[in-house]
Scaffold this motif. Structure first.
Motif, short mmCIF file in Angstrom:
data_model
loop_
_atom_site.label_atom_id
_atom_site.label_comp_id
_atom_site.label_asym_id
_atom_site.label_seq_id
_atom_site.Cartn_x
_atom_site.Cartn_y
_atom_site.Cartn_z
N SER A 12 37.47 -11.63 25.47
CA SER A 12 36.65 -10.99 26.51
C SER A 12 36.80 -9.48 26.46
N GLU A 13 38.03 -9.01 26.32
CA GLU A 13 38.27 -7.56 26.22
C GLU A 13 37.64 -6.99 24.95
N ALA A 14 37.74 -7.71 23.85
CA ALA A 14 37.15 -7.24 22.59
C ALA A 14 35.63 -7.17 22.70
N LEU A 15 35.02 -8.17 23.31
CA LEU A 15 33.57 -8.17 23.50
C LEU A 15 33.14 -7.00 24.36
N ARG A 16 33.83 -6.79 25.47
CA ARG A 16 33.51 -5.67 26.36
C ARG A 16 33.64 -4.34 25.61
N ASN A 17 34.66 -4.23 24.78
CA ASN A 17 34.88 -3.01 24.01
C ASN A 17 33.73 -2.76 23.03
N VAL A 18 33.28 -3.81 22.33
CA VAL A 18 32.16 -3.64 21.40
C VAL A 18 30.91 -3.22 22.15
N VAL A 19 30.62 -3.87 23.26
CA VAL A 19 29.42 -3.55 24.04
C VAL A 19 29.47 -2.10 24.54
N MET A 20 30.64 -1.67 25.01
CA MET A 20 30.75 -0.31 25.54
C MET A 20 30.77 0.74 24.44
N THR A 21 31.57 0.55 23.39
CA THR A 21 31.69 1.59 22.36
C THR A 21 30.42 1.71 21.52
N ARG A 22 29.73 0.62 21.32
CA ARG A 22 28.48 0.65 20.54
C ARG A 22 27.27 0.87 21.45
N GLN A 23 27.51 1.07 22.72
CA GLN A 23 26.46 1.31 23.71
C GLN A 23 25.32 0.31 23.58
N ILE A 24 25.70 -0.94 23.51
CA ILE A 24 24.72 -2.02 23.44
C ILE A 24 24.15 -2.21 24.84
N ASP A 25 22.85 -2.19 24.93
CA ASP A 25 22.17 -2.20 26.22
C ASP A 25 22.07 -3.62 26.78
N VAL A 26 23.22 -4.13 27.20
CA VAL A 26 23.30 -5.45 27.80
C VAL A 26 24.25 -5.35 28.98
N GLU A 27 23.84 -5.91 30.09
CA GLU A 27 24.72 -5.93 31.25
C GLU A 27 25.68 -7.11 31.14
N MET A 28 26.96 -6.82 31.14
CA MET A 28 27.97 -7.87 31.08
C MET A 28 27.98 -8.63 32.40
N PRO A 29 27.91 -9.95 32.35
CA PRO A 29 27.94 -10.72 33.60
C PRO A 29 29.30 -10.60 34.29
N THR A 30 29.26 -10.62 35.60
CA THR A 30 30.50 -10.55 36.38
C THR A 30 30.78 -11.86 37.10
N GLU A 31 29.81 -12.74 37.12
CA GLU A 31 29.96 -14.05 37.77
C GLU A 31 29.45 -15.13 36.83
N LEU A 32 29.97 -16.32 37.03
CA LEU A 32 29.53 -17.45 36.23
C LEU A 32 28.15 -17.91 36.65
N ASP A 33 27.44 -18.50 35.70
CA ASP A 33 26.17 -19.14 36.04
C ASP A 33 26.47 -20.44 36.80
N GLU A 34 25.43 -21.03 37.33
CA GLU A 34 25.59 -22.23 38.16
C GLU A 34 26.22 -23.39 37.38
N ARG A 35 25.84 -23.55 36.13
CA ARG A 35 26.37 -24.65 35.32
C ARG A 35 27.88 -24.53 35.13
N ARG A 36 28.33 -23.36 34.72
CA ARG A 36 29.77 -23.20 34.48
C ARG A 36 30.57 -23.21 35.79
N GLN A 37 30.00 -22.66 36.85
CA GLN A 37 30.68 -22.73 38.14
C GLN A 37 30.80 -24.18 38.59
N GLY A 38 29.76 -24.97 38.32
CA GLY A 38 29.82 -26.39 38.64
C GLY A 38 30.92 -27.11 37.88
#
Length: 161
Positions: A70-96
């Motif tokens: 998770s930390e590595a993914l966040r690092n790639v998204v931030m350092t490469r300025q990939i225009d994707v919003e990282m989710p902060t909450e689970l979707d309904e399926r995974r929360q279920g």
């Protein structure tokens, strides 16, 4: 009912991982991040609830590896300025899935079943994205995640037997 819900989640997750997740940057990042979040929370729950040493060992491995991923993914998204919003909450399926796990009387069995399904889905997602030429840094992340996901799946399957 929760076992039925968990079982219904399997094809939904696989289809999502194969299609949107494996083929678009946004789909991959969102699904990989949510997969890690689910794994971390499920592993924390297992460490709190399970008395089985093997289940606890798997949970600790999952917690450590998915926290790092998770930390590595966040690092790639931030350092490469990939225009994707990282989710902060689970979707309904995974929360279920987490809700069903929390409420399970046969906790270890449900945890293992969910881990087998979740890691099959994660492997489909990461292997499917590993050759993406539009986002080579994310593709490298996906490829690097595969061996640990395979190890988790192998361990979960061994406990399932």
């Amino acid at each position: 009912m929760s076992a039925t819900q968990d079982a219904a989640s399997v094809p939904v997750g696989q289809t999502s991982a194969m299609t949107l997740g494996a083929n678009t940057v946004d789909g991959y990042v969102t699904n990989a991040a949510m997969g890690d979040m689910y794994e971390i929370r499920a592993a924390e729950m297992a460490l709190e609830r399970s008395q089985n040493a093997e289940v606890r060992a798997l949970a600790q491995m999952i917690l450590d590896d998915h926290t790092a991923a998770s930390e590595a993914l966040r690092n790639v998204v931030m350092t490469r300025q990939i225009d994707v919003e990282m989710p902060t909450e689970l979707d309904e399926r995974r929360q279920g899935l987490l809700d069903n796990l929390r409420d399970a009387d046969n906790f270890d069995e449900v945890f293992i079943d969910q881990q087998v399904a979740a890691h099959q889905e994660a492997l489909t997602l990461h292997k499917g994205f590993a050759d993406n030429e539009d986002a080579p840094e994310l593709a490298a992340h996906a490829s690097n995640a595969v061996p640990k996901l395979e190890a988790h799946l192998e361990q979960a399957r061994a406990l399932d037997n």
